[in-house]
Design an enzyme around this catalytic site. Structure first.
Site, mmCIF file in Angstrom:
data_model
loop_
_atom_site.group_PDB
_atom_site.id
_atom_site.type_symbol
_atom_site.label_atom_id
_atom_site.label_comp_id
_atom_site.label_asym_id
_atom_site.label_seq_id
_atom_site.Cartn_x
_atom_site.Cartn_y
_atom_site.Cartn_z
ATOM 1 N N PHE A 74 -9.579 1.074 -33.554
ATOM 2 C CA PHE A 74 -9.281 -0.017 -34.415
ATOM 3 C C PHE A 74 -7.764 0.004 -34.818
ATOM 4 O O PHE A 74 -7.388 -1.465 -35.226
ATOM 5 C CB PHE A 74 -10.128 0.111 -35.847
ATOM 6 C CG PHE A 74 -11.490 -0.246 -35.668
ATOM 7 C CD1 PHE A 74 -12.058 -1.697 -35.374
ATOM 8 C CD2 PHE A 74 -12.575 0.555 -35.831
ATOM 9 C CE1 PHE A 74 -13.519 -1.819 -35.227
ATOM 10 C CE2 PHE A 74 -13.812 0.580 -35.634
ATOM 11 C CZ PHE A 74 -14.250 -0.877 -35.187
ATOM 12 N N HIS A 105 -21.255 -4.742 -37.371
ATOM 13 C CA HIS A 105 -19.714 -4.500 -36.878
ATOM 14 C C HIS A 105 -18.717 -5.210 -37.560
ATOM 15 O O HIS A 105 -19.193 -6.574 -37.839
ATOM 16 C CB HIS A 105 -19.678 -4.775 -35.422
ATOM 17 C CG HIS A 105 -18.551 -4.320 -34.577
ATOM 18 N ND1 HIS A 105 -17.076 -5.121 -34.539
ATOM 19 C CD2 HIS A 105 -18.286 -3.121 -34.082
ATOM 20 C CE1 HIS A 105 -16.276 -4.491 -33.899
ATOM 21 N NE2 HIS A 105 -16.881 -3.115 -33.556
ATOM 22 N N ASP A 129 -14.662 0.976 -26.723
ATOM 23 C CA ASP A 129 -13.666 1.306 -25.869
ATOM 24 C C ASP A 129 -12.424 0.794 -26.559
ATOM 25 O O ASP A 129 -12.260 -0.070 -27.400
ATOM 26 C CB ASP A 129 -13.830 0.752 -24.338
ATOM 27 C CG ASP A 129 -13.834 -0.721 -24.507
ATOM 28 O OD1 ASP A 129 -13.833 -1.106 -22.993
ATOM 29 O OD2 ASP A 129 -14.345 -1.416 -25.110
ATOM 30 N N TYR A 154 -8.678 -1.132 -27.099
ATOM 31 C CA TYR A 154 -8.259 -2.575 -26.944
ATOM 32 C C TYR A 154 -7.638 -2.553 -25.471
ATOM 33 O O TYR A 154 -7.113 -1.488 -24.947
ATOM 34 C CB TYR A 154 -7.047 -3.015 -27.698
ATOM 35 C CG TYR A 154 -7.535 -3.095 -29.184
ATOM 36 C CD1 TYR A 154 -8.639 -3.803 -29.914
ATOM 37 C CD2 TYR A 154 -6.833 -2.167 -30.241
ATOM 38 C CE1 TYR A 154 -8.996 -3.996 -31.126
ATOM 39 C CE2 TYR A 154 -7.335 -2.244 -31.720
ATOM 40 C CZ TYR A 154 -8.359 -3.062 -31.985
ATOM 41 O OH TYR A 154 -8.577 -2.952 -33.358
#
Length: 224
Positions: free
Chosen positions: A77, A186, A64, A66
């Protein structure tokens, strides 16, 4: 919410007419009315505006947006140019430097990637300020699953970066043998050392694209 008005409409336009999306729309509209929600409503579909379906070469899946002020702008990102680079993106830049020798820029604005065909897709497209995952389970996942399925059906070579368990749970949807699936932990500081570092996704993606006669991605983000 800003509308999608390019070739994505042909592929996923039917989603907007389904009951779940009507419920999602009302939920998101209410959230924006009563709380601070990120990204700005006009930025929710930026990934689709900047990367038409016909131009997708690489898909990077996030979770989801930031949830701190000024960060999210519709690309996973990525943050706006004047915002501090988040830790996961710092690690992406470190791997990019080790993989391709790209210098690490002074900002985290990834629009250059999106304009070259890198679909920077979060699986949930909105979030309440300072409350991570607060819009999960409301319908965005069904919508972005339709997006992933639309890309999967494209009859040309496309690379999928599946970083972390939530992204890797989408692996079963990717059934097209034309595509390349690159899985790794990740890039979060909690997990990057488990195999994200050293995975060389950027060079592998470009090698695959060039092998199939597709122009590679210029991954270097210039400093500003």
């Amino acid at each position: 919410m800003g509308a999608i008005n390019n070739d994505w409409l042909d592929a996923i336009g039917q989603e907007f007419r389904l009951p779940y999306y009507a419920e999602l729309y009302q939920f998101v509209k209410s959230e924006y009315s009563h709380y601070v929600v990120y990204p700005k409503a006009d930025d929710i579909f930026n990934a689709f505006h900047l990367t038409p379906l016909s131009q997708v070469k690489v898909v990077i899946l996030g979770q989801d947006p930031y949830h701190n002020e000024g960060q999210a702008h519709g690309l996973c990102f990525s943050v706006k140019p004047d915002v501090e680079i988040p830790p996961s993106l710092e690690n992406i830049y470190k791997e990019l430097h080790d993989d391709l020798g790209c210098y690490i820029p002074n900002h985290g604005f990834l629009e250059k990637w999106a304009k070259q065909g890198v679909l920077l897709l979060n699986t949930v497209l909105t979030v309440r300020a300072h409350q991570a995952n607060s819009h999960q389970g409301r319908g965005w996942e069904r919508f972005t699953d339709a997006v992933i399925q639309a890309v999967n059906t494209q009859d040309r070579p496309i690379v999928f970066f599946l970083w972390g368990r939530p992204a890797q749970m989408k692996r079963a949807m990717l059934t097209n043998p034309n595509h390349l699936i690159l899985q790794a932990p990740h890039p979060s500081p909690l997990s990057a050392y488990r195999g994200f570092f050293g995975s060389k996704p950027f060079s592998k993606a470009n090698q695959f694209l060039m092998k199939h006669g597709v122009e590679p991605i210029d991954w270097q983000i210039p400093s500003i």
